[in-house]
Design a protein around this motif. Structure first.
Motif, PDB file in Angstrom:
ATOM      1  N   THR A  80       0.811  -1.214   0.000  1.00  0.00           N
ATOM      2  CA  THR A  80       0.000   0.000   0.000  1.00  0.00           C
ATOM      3  C   THR A  80       0.849   1.272   0.000  1.00  0.00           C
ATOM      4  O   THR A  80       0.352   2.330  -0.376  1.00  0.00           O
ATOM      5  CB  THR A  80      -0.983   0.022   1.192  1.00  0.00           C
ATOM      6  N   THR A  85      -2.308   7.696  -4.772  1.00  0.00           N
ATOM      7  CA  THR A  85      -3.383   8.335  -4.002  1.00  0.00           C
ATOM      8  C   THR A  85      -3.649   9.756  -4.479  1.00  0.00           C
ATOM      9  O   THR A  85      -4.230  10.559  -3.754  1.00  0.00           O
ATOM     10  CB  THR A  85      -3.015   8.363  -2.506  1.00  0.00           C
ATOM     11  N   ARG A  89     -11.148   8.972  -4.314  1.00  0.00           N
ATOM     12  CA  ARG A  89     -11.237   8.622  -2.902  1.00  0.00           C
ATOM     13  C   ARG A  89     -10.851   7.180  -2.638  1.00  0.00           C
ATOM     14  O   ARG A  89     -11.009   6.688  -1.529  1.00  0.00           O
ATOM     15  CB  ARG A  89     -12.651   8.878  -2.391  1.00  0.00           C
ATOM     16  N   ARG A  90     -10.367   6.504  -3.677  1.00  0.00           N
ATOM     17  CA  ARG A  90      -9.937   5.124  -3.525  1.00  0.00           C
ATOM     18  C   ARG A  90      -8.526   4.997  -4.122  1.00  0.00           C
ATOM     19  O   ARG A  90      -8.290   5.412  -5.248  1.00  0.00           O
ATOM     20  CB  ARG A  90     -10.895   4.191  -4.254  1.00  0.00           C
ATOM     21  N   PRO A  91      -7.582   4.400  -3.380  1.00  0.00           N
ATOM     22  CA  PRO A  91      -6.225   4.275  -3.908  1.00  0.00           C
ATOM     23  C   PRO A  91      -6.171   3.280  -5.067  1.00  0.00           C
ATOM     24  O   PRO A  91      -6.938   2.327  -5.133  1.00  0.00           O
ATOM     25  CB  PRO A  91      -5.420   3.761  -2.717  1.00  0.00           C
ATOM     26  N   SER A  92      -5.229   3.535  -5.976  1.00  0.00           N
ATOM     27  CA  SER A  92      -4.959   2.611  -7.063  1.00  0.00           C
ATOM     28  C   SER A  92      -3.652   1.899  -6.751  1.00  0.00           C
ATOM     29  O   SER A  92      -2.678   2.533  -6.355  1.00  0.00           O
ATOM     30  CB  SER A  92      -4.820   3.374  -8.384  1.00  0.00           C
TER      31      SER A  92
END
Length: 148
Positions: A80, A85, A89-92
């Motif tokens: 992670t 980011t 609102r969601r990480p790739s």
């Protein structure tokens, strides 16, 4: 490659309620690996981590390294850290190295620290782990090889 260094008085990793790695004074190192990383980068980062001065000397100045204090390192893979980011609102996680590339580099980083005389404990690559620590300070630094 990114290494999140946390100065600790103790840290441990558990998997299924069993401690698989632990250290006393030293560094908890969360390691994020990207597709552009290689063994040369991992070796250079290990040398930098071992010599990075973030422990206090007798004058309470951050002048001592992990090597200087004969501290331990608990290295935990952390994909992670390589997440994108920058939008939404969601990480790739497309910027994280795939496991087949990341695991050998993680193991190479650990071996490089050991070759420098650091006592190393680890988590388990790819496992669901519970990490606990007592952050000393708190002192936390992010080393990013892309920015060097």
């Amino acid at each position: 490659m990114k290494a999140l260094l946390q100065r600790v008085t103790k840290a441990q990793v558990e998997i299924d309620d069993k401690v698989v790695g632990s250290i006393e004074q030293g560094l908890l190192i969360l390691l994020g690996i990207t597709p552009d990383d290689n063994q040369e980068i991992a070796t250079k980062l290990a040398k930098r981590v071992a010599g990075y001065r973030l422990f206090s000397d007798a004058d309470d100045k951050m002048n001592l390294s992990l090597t200087d204090i004969d501290g331990g390192a608990l290295v935990v893979s952390q994909f992670t850290l390589a997440a994108d980011t920058n939008s939404g609102r969601r990480p790739s996680f497309s910027s994280a190295a795939p496991p087949a590339q990341a695991e050998p580099l993680y193991r190479h980083f650990v071996a490089a620290l050991e070759q420098l005389g650091i006592r190393v404990a680890t988590g388990e690559f790819g496992a669901d782990m519970q990490v606990s620590l007592t952050n000393d300070g708190p002192v936390t630094f992010l080393l990013d090889t892309e920015k060097n």
